[in-house]
Design an enzyme around this catalytic site. Structure first.
Site, PDB file in Angstrom:
ATOM      1  N   GLY A 154       0.812  -1.216   0.000  1.00 36.49           N
ATOM      2  CA  GLY A 154       0.000   0.000   0.000  1.00 36.49           C
ATOM      3  C   GLY A 154       0.844   1.265   0.000  1.00 36.49           C
ATOM      4  O   GLY A 154       0.301   2.374  -0.076  1.00 36.49           O
ATOM      5  N   GLY A 165       2.734   2.294  -2.327  1.00 36.05           N
ATOM      6  CA  GLY A 165       2.669   2.941  -3.642  1.00 36.05           C
ATOM      7  C   GLY A 165       3.668   2.401  -4.656  1.00 36.05           C
ATOM      8  O   GLY A 165       3.914   3.030  -5.686  1.00 36.05           O
ATOM      9  N   SER A 194       3.505  -0.201  -6.813  1.00 35.07           N
ATOM     10  CA  SER A 194       2.943  -0.480  -8.148  1.00 35.07           C
ATOM     11  C   SER A 194       2.581   0.804  -8.869  1.00 35.07           C
ATOM     12  O   SER A 194       2.799   0.920 -10.072  1.00 35.07           O
ATOM     13  CB  SER A 194       1.682  -1.328  -8.065  1.00 35.07           C
ATOM     14  OG  SER A 194       1.710  -2.193  -7.001  1.00 35.07           O
ATOM     15  N   THR A 195       2.043   1.748  -8.118  1.00 36.47           N
ATOM     16  CA  THR A 195       1.636   3.017  -8.726  1.00 36.47           C
ATOM     17  C   THR A 195       2.859   3.704  -9.351  1.00 36.47           C
ATOM     18  O   THR A 195       2.826   4.132 -10.509  1.00 36.47           O
ATOM     19  CB  THR A 195       1.008   3.942  -7.647  1.00 36.47           C
ATOM     20  OG1 THR A 195      -0.004   3.211  -6.981  1.00 36.47           O
ATOM     21  CG2 THR A 195       0.447   5.210  -8.244  1.00 36.47           C
ATOM     22  N   ARG A 204      -1.104 -22.727 -13.953  1.00 38.13           N
ATOM     23  CA  ARG A 204      -2.557 -22.602 -14.121  1.00 38.13           C
ATOM     24  C   ARG A 204      -2.846 -22.548 -15.617  1.00 38.13           C
ATOM     25  O   ARG A 204      -1.929 -22.245 -16.409  1.00 38.13           O
ATOM     26  CB  ARG A 204      -3.045 -21.309 -13.458  1.00 38.13           C
ATOM     27  CG  ARG A 204      -2.733 -21.284 -11.985  1.00 38.13           C
ATOM     28  CD  ARG A 204      -3.626 -20.319 -11.218  1.00 38.13           C
ATOM     29  NE  ARG A 204      -3.397 -20.554  -9.803  1.00 38.13           N
ATOM     30  CZ  ARG A 204      -2.529 -19.857  -9.071  1.00 38.13           C
ATOM     31  NH1 ARG A 204      -1.873 -18.869  -9.604  1.00 38.13           N
ATOM     32  NH2 ARG A 204      -2.339 -20.151  -7.802  1.00 38.13           N
ATOM     33  N   ARG A 217      -8.275   1.327  -1.480  1.00 33.33           N
ATOM     34  CA  ARG A 217      -7.952   0.455  -2.620  1.00 33.33           C
ATOM     35  C   ARG A 217      -8.950  -0.692  -2.749  1.00 33.33           C
ATOM     36  O   ARG A 217      -9.112  -1.275  -3.813  1.00 33.33           O
ATOM     37  CB  ARG A 217      -6.523  -0.096  -2.455  1.00 33.33           C
ATOM     38  CG  ARG A 217      -5.966  -0.686  -3.722  1.00 33.33           C
ATOM     39  CD  ARG A 217      -4.501  -1.049  -3.611  1.00 33.33           C
ATOM     40  NE  ARG A 217      -4.278  -2.224  -2.769  1.00 33.33           N
ATOM     41  CZ  ARG A 217      -3.082  -2.776  -2.563  1.00 33.33           C
ATOM     42  NH1 ARG A 217      -2.013  -2.246  -3.126  1.00 33.33           N
ATOM     43  NH2 ARG A 217      -2.944  -3.830  -1.793  1.00 33.33           N
ATOM     44  N   ARG A 231      -1.374  -6.700   6.996  1.00 33.24           N
ATOM     45  CA  ARG A 231      -0.507  -5.784   6.234  1.00 33.24           C
ATOM     46  C   ARG A 231      -0.012  -4.641   7.114  1.00 33.24           C
ATOM     47  O   ARG A 231       1.141  -4.222   7.007  1.00 33.24           O
ATOM     48  CB  ARG A 231      -1.256  -5.205   5.044  1.00 33.24           C
ATOM     49  CG  ARG A 231      -1.564  -6.294   4.071  1.00 33.24           C
ATOM     50  CD  ARG A 231      -1.744  -5.935   2.685  1.00 33.24           C
ATOM     51  NE  ARG A 231      -2.153  -7.079   1.911  1.00 33.24           N
ATOM     52  CZ  ARG A 231      -1.841  -8.338   2.148  1.00 33.24           C
ATOM     53  NH1 ARG A 231      -1.094  -8.669   3.178  1.00 33.24           N
ATOM     54  NH2 ARG A 231      -2.272  -9.309   1.382  1.00 33.24           N
TER      55      ARG A 231
HETATM   56  N1  LIG Z   1       1.038   9.540  -3.165  1.00 36.48           N
HETATM   57  C1  LIG Z   1      -0.157   8.966  -3.127  1.00 36.48           C
HETATM   58  N2  LIG Z   1      -1.226   9.680  -2.731  1.00 36.48           N
HETATM   59  C2  LIG Z   1      -2.452   9.112  -2.660  1.00 36.48           C
HETATM   60  N3  LIG Z   1      -2.723   7.831  -2.983  1.00 36.48           N
HETATM   61  C3  LIG Z   1      -1.698   7.065  -3.384  1.00 36.48           C
HETATM   62  C4  LIG Z   1      -0.366   7.583  -3.489  1.00 36.48           C
HETATM   63  N4  LIG Z   1       0.444   6.587  -3.907  1.00 36.48           N
HETATM   64  C5  LIG Z   1      -0.332   5.509  -4.061  1.00 36.48           C
HETATM   65  N5  LIG Z   1      -1.613   5.789  -3.758  1.00 36.48           N
HETATM   66  C6  LIG Z   1      -2.763   4.863  -3.760  1.00 36.48           C
HETATM   67  O1  LIG Z   1      -2.546   3.981  -2.666  1.00 36.48           O
HETATM   68  C7  LIG Z   1      -2.992   2.671  -3.000  1.00 36.48           C
HETATM   69  C8  LIG Z   1      -1.843   1.695  -2.772  1.00 36.48           C
HETATM   70  O2  LIG Z   1      -0.846   1.914  -3.766  1.00 36.48           O
HETATM   71  P1  LIG Z   1      -0.184   0.696  -4.543  1.00 36.48           P
HETATM   72  O3  LIG Z   1      -1.194  -0.307  -4.914  1.00 36.48           O
HETATM   73  O4  LIG Z   1       0.660   1.280  -5.616  1.00 36.48           O
HETATM   74  O5  LIG Z   1       0.742   0.131  -3.353  1.00 36.48           O
HETATM   75  P2  LIG Z   1       1.797  -1.063  -3.376  1.00 36.48           P
HETATM   76  O6  LIG Z   1       2.946  -0.617  -2.565  1.00 36.48           O
HETATM   77  O7  LIG Z   1       2.080  -1.489  -4.770  1.00 36.48           O
HETATM   78  O8  LIG Z   1       1.018  -2.175  -2.610  1.00 36.48           O
HETATM   79  P3  LIG Z   1       1.150  -3.760  -2.794  1.00 36.48           P
HETATM   80  O9  LIG Z   1       2.527  -4.105  -2.307  1.00 36.48           O
HETATM   81  O10 LIG Z   1       0.052  -4.259  -1.897  1.00 36.48           O
HETATM   82  O11 LIG Z   1       0.920  -4.063  -4.243  1.00 36.48           O
HETATM   83  C9  LIG Z   1      -3.464   2.705  -4.440  1.00 36.48           C
HETATM   84  O12 LIG Z   1      -4.868   2.785  -4.440  1.00 36.48           O
HETATM   85  C10 LIG Z   1      -2.846   3.986  -4.999  1.00 36.48           C
HETATM   86  O13 LIG Z   1      -3.658   4.569  -5.994  1.00 36.48           O
END
Ligand SMILES: Nc1ncnc2c1ncn2[C@@H]1O[C@H](COP(=O)(O)OP(=O)(O)OP(=O)(O)O)[C@@H](O)[C@H]1O
Length: 228
Positions: A26, A28, A30-31, A56, A167, A178
């Site tokens: 969470g 960020g 992947s973002t 699969r 999310r 988590r």
């Molecule tokens: N700077 C930010 N401000 C607001 N929302 C954000 C920001 N960065 C990411 N998000 C949002 O937070 C949520 C979690 O981000 P993301 O899925 O990229 O996390 P992650 O680290 O890849 O998590 P995981 O390891 O579970 O895949 C997403 O819904 C994303 O849109």
């Protein structure tokens, strides 16, 4: 002096340095990765992981995963050919150019990738992204892969919880798990010397700017090599 020159030359021949990306679920990752891959198409790649589960329908050996027996996996780990990613927060590994989110719903299981699969990506002149948990980071540190280590952290536990809730991918139970893991991860990220860069992902554009900055040299190498 010659030794240093040779090791530099060798590093250049081996291709761009991989990037280890870690941080709580969470935070960020992947973002930010998606933003990078959109801006720099054909610059990043993923290694293909090894798994002990069966393929699969529609999955291809060597493309989605390398499917191996438990014995083979244990052997690879003891030989030091495989790098283990730690607990529940599995990394993602899929074919070049694509990015698949880790599948948490399947629960904890052993996932490893081989040094060779990272080197395959480097040999294609791509920056190999290793999206791993903190245990994975520690295991990679034991290799000579020489990646750039980046930790992505949320601004606070409250923000992290809110983002995970928004999310809408978690049950209450998985969310609590988590958050517990995140607490530990956030503490570890403060240990000096582990990461080249710790990014506090508060403002997304700022966080992306910092990530890009630390990768610019490698990105430039890939682009330069693609021209010639
Ligand atoms: N700077 C930010 N401000 C607001 N929302 C954000 C920001 N960065 C990411 N998000 C949002 O937070 C949520 C979690 O981000 P993301 O899925 O990229 O996390 P992650 O680290 O890849 O998590 P995981 O390891 O579970 O895949 C997403 O819904 C994303 O849109």
């Amino acid at each position: 002096m010659y030794l240093r020159l040779f090791s530099r030359l060798f590093a250049a021949m081996a291709g761009p340095r991989p990037v280890v990306l870690t941080g709580p679920s969470g935070a960020g990752k992947s973002t930010l990765l998606k933003m990078l891959m959109k801006e720099y198409e054909g610059v990043f790649g993923f290694s293909v992981s090894h798994t002990t589960r069966d393929p699969r329908p529609g999955e291809e050996n060597g493309k989605d995963y390398h499917y191996v027996t438990r014995e083979k996996m244990s052997e690879g780990i003891s030989n030091g050919d495989f790098i283990e990613n730690g607990g529940v927060l599995l990394g993602t590994c899929t074919e070049q150019g694509a990015y698949r989110k880790p599948c948490f719903k399947r629960g904890p299981r052993r996932l490893v990738f081989s040094k060779a699969s990272v080197e395959d990506v480097q040999a294609k002149n791509l920056i190999c992204i290793l999206d791993v948990d903190i245990q994975g980071v520690k295991n990679i540190k034991k290799t000579d892969l020489n990646p750039i280590y980046v930790s992505i952290q949320p601004p606070s536990m409250e923000t992290l919880e809110q983002r995970l809730r928004d999310r809408k991918t978690e049950t209450e139970d998985s969310l609590q798990k988590r958050l517990e893991t995140a607490q530990l991860d956030m503490e570890l990220s403060k240990e000096p010397g582990i990461f080249d860069l710790v990014i506090i992902n508060d403002n997304l554009e700022d966080a992306y700017g910092k990530l890009k900055e630390v990768l610019l040299e490698e990105i430039a190498k890939v682009q330069e090599a693609n021209k010639s």
